[in-house]
Design a protein around this motif. Structure first.
Motif, PDB file in Angstrom:
ATOM      1  N   UNK A  55       0.807  -1.202   0.000  1.00 34.91           N
ATOM      2  CA  UNK A  55       0.000   0.000   0.000  1.00 34.91           C
ATOM      3  C   UNK A  55       0.844   1.257   0.000  1.00 34.91           C
ATOM      4  N   UNK A  56       0.181   2.413  -0.010  1.00 36.23           N
ATOM      5  CA  UNK A  56       0.895   3.679  -0.142  1.00 36.23           C
ATOM      6  C   UNK A  56       1.644   4.072   1.120  1.00 36.23           C
ATOM      7  N   UNK A  57       2.758   4.772   0.941  1.00 31.05           N
ATOM      8  CA  UNK A  57       3.418   5.425   2.067  1.00 31.05           C
ATOM      9  C   UNK A  57       2.527   6.574   2.522  1.00 31.05           C
ATOM     10  N   UNK A  58       2.337   6.698   3.835  1.00 30.35           N
ATOM     11  CA  UNK A  58       1.458   7.717   4.388  1.00 30.35           C
ATOM     12  C   UNK A  58       2.182   8.494   5.479  1.00 30.35           C
ATOM     13  N   UNK A  59       1.603   9.617   5.863  1.00 31.69           N
ATOM     14  CA  UNK A  59       2.248  10.512   6.813  1.00 31.69           C
ATOM     15  C   UNK A  59       2.040  10.046   8.254  1.00 31.69           C
ATOM     16  N   UNK A  60       3.146   9.974   8.990  1.00 34.12           N
ATOM     17  CA  UNK A  60       3.126   9.780  10.440  1.00 34.12           C
ATOM     18  C   UNK A  60       3.452  11.129  11.085  1.00 34.12           C
ATOM     19  N   UNK A  61       2.753  11.468  12.139  1.00 36.19           N
ATOM     20  CA  UNK A  61       3.020  12.710  12.870  1.00 36.19           C
ATOM     21  C   UNK A  61       3.229  12.384  14.343  1.00 36.19           C
ATOM     22  N   UNK A  62       4.180  13.070  14.959  1.00 36.46           N
ATOM     23  CA  UNK A  62       4.591  12.753  16.326  1.00 36.46           C
ATOM     24  C   UNK A  62       4.445  13.979  17.223  1.00 36.46           C
ATOM     25  N   UNK A  63       3.748  13.796  18.318  1.00 36.40           N
ATOM     26  CA  UNK A  63       3.679  14.779  19.404  1.00 36.40           C
ATOM     27  C   UNK A  63       4.245  14.130  20.664  1.00 36.40           C
ATOM     28  N   UNK A  64       4.613  14.956  21.641  1.00 37.53           N
ATOM     29  CA  UNK A  64       5.007  14.442  22.951  1.00 37.53           C
ATOM     30  C   UNK A  64       4.283  15.206  24.048  1.00 37.53           C
ATOM     31  N   UNK A  65       3.798  14.463  25.050  1.00 37.53           N
ATOM     32  CA  UNK A  65       3.340  15.046  26.299  1.00 37.53           C
ATOM     33  C   UNK A  65       4.471  14.802  27.303  1.00 37.53           C
ATOM     34  N   UNK A  66       4.363  15.263  28.545  1.00 39.46           N
ATOM     35  CA  UNK A  66       5.465  15.052  29.487  1.00 39.46           C
ATOM     36  C   UNK A  66       5.885  13.593  29.643  1.00 39.46           C
TER      37      UNK A  66
END
Length: 259
Positions: A159-170
């Protein structure tokens, strides 16, 4: 040309659904050994057991949640995965499967969930639109744009490459993107938001100056990804990074999202 997928099903993320996931590790603990207490908490939240993913729950907001712990409530060390989409990809390298629809029956289970919608066929761009809109919701809850973004098929099979997005909490990493279903034949893919302790993997690799600037300037609520975030077939692309840097980030994302 958009990369085709056989089917896409999803229920949009909401601010309430994301806020509930983010808060789960910090609510009053419910002992998983006390089944009556767990059942009472499920009823209070409007949750119920769900069979589409092993040992999972359908939340009161209509998404599917699974966790390392039978009781995901107040578990600071447990990972939790909130599935808001399911993708049946086309495998361009398998000529016998390009036009196959043999897993449509499995997709029907997702399409028939209350509040879910399905598209047959769909495209990788449709998947990106779903992820981009979900990213806008997560950014609203966290109060910030994602720290990192990566376009990759590293966490999925065909399948297609898709966007991963990363956030951080404490104490936790929040990662929005695709993940292999690991269900029938490992062929389907989830679109999910994972909440995992930061200790699940090494620290977030340092971003390049170009990447940091690109993420700040790229709106998370857009309906379509920009050209620089759209890979060619078989290519792993980062926003302003080298291939080696992108691999380090892909490895970290995999460590956090691998069920």
């Amino acid at each position: 040309m958009p990369i085709p997928v056989h089917a896409l099903a999803h229920r949009p993320l909401t601010v309430e659904a994301v806020a509930e996931l983010v808060a789960l590790p910090y609510v009053s603990p419910v002992d998983e050994g006390d089944e009556a207490a767990v059942e009472a908490e499920l009823r209070r939240r409007g949750w119920q057991s769900e069979d589409l993913v092993c040992e999972s729950f359908r939340t009161g907001h209509g998404h599917v949640l699974c966790s390392d712990a039978f009781s995901p409530f107040g578990e600071l060390k447990a990972r939790a995965f909130l599935v808001f989409g399911e993708v049946y990809p086309v495998d361009p390298d398998d000529e016998g499967m390009v036009n196959g629809t043999w897993l449509n029956g499995d997709m029907e289970g997702w399409e028939q969930l209350p509040g879910w919608r399905g598209w047959r066929p769909a495209t990788g761009q449709d998947c990106e639109t779903v992820l981009a809109r979900a990213a806008g919701v997560v950014a609203e809850v966290i109060g910030a744009a994602p720290e990192r973004a990566l376009v990759s098929a590293h966490t999925t099979g065909p399948g297609p490459a898709l966007t991963h997005r990363v956030w951080r909490t404490p104490a936790h990493a929040l990662i929005l993107g695709p993940r292999a279903d690991e269900g029938p034949y490992g062929y389907l893919a989830h679109l999910q938001l994972s909440s995992t302790p930061l200790t699940c993997a090494s620290d977030l690799p340092a971003a390049t100056t170009r990447e940091s600037r690109a993420i700040r300037e790229s709106p998370t609520t857009r309906d379509t990804p920009t050209a620089r975030e759209t890979p060619t077939v078989g290519q792993t692309v980062t926003v302003g990074q080298t291939a080696a840097d992108g691999q380090a980030l892909a490895d970290r994302i995999t460590a956090h999202t691998n069920w």
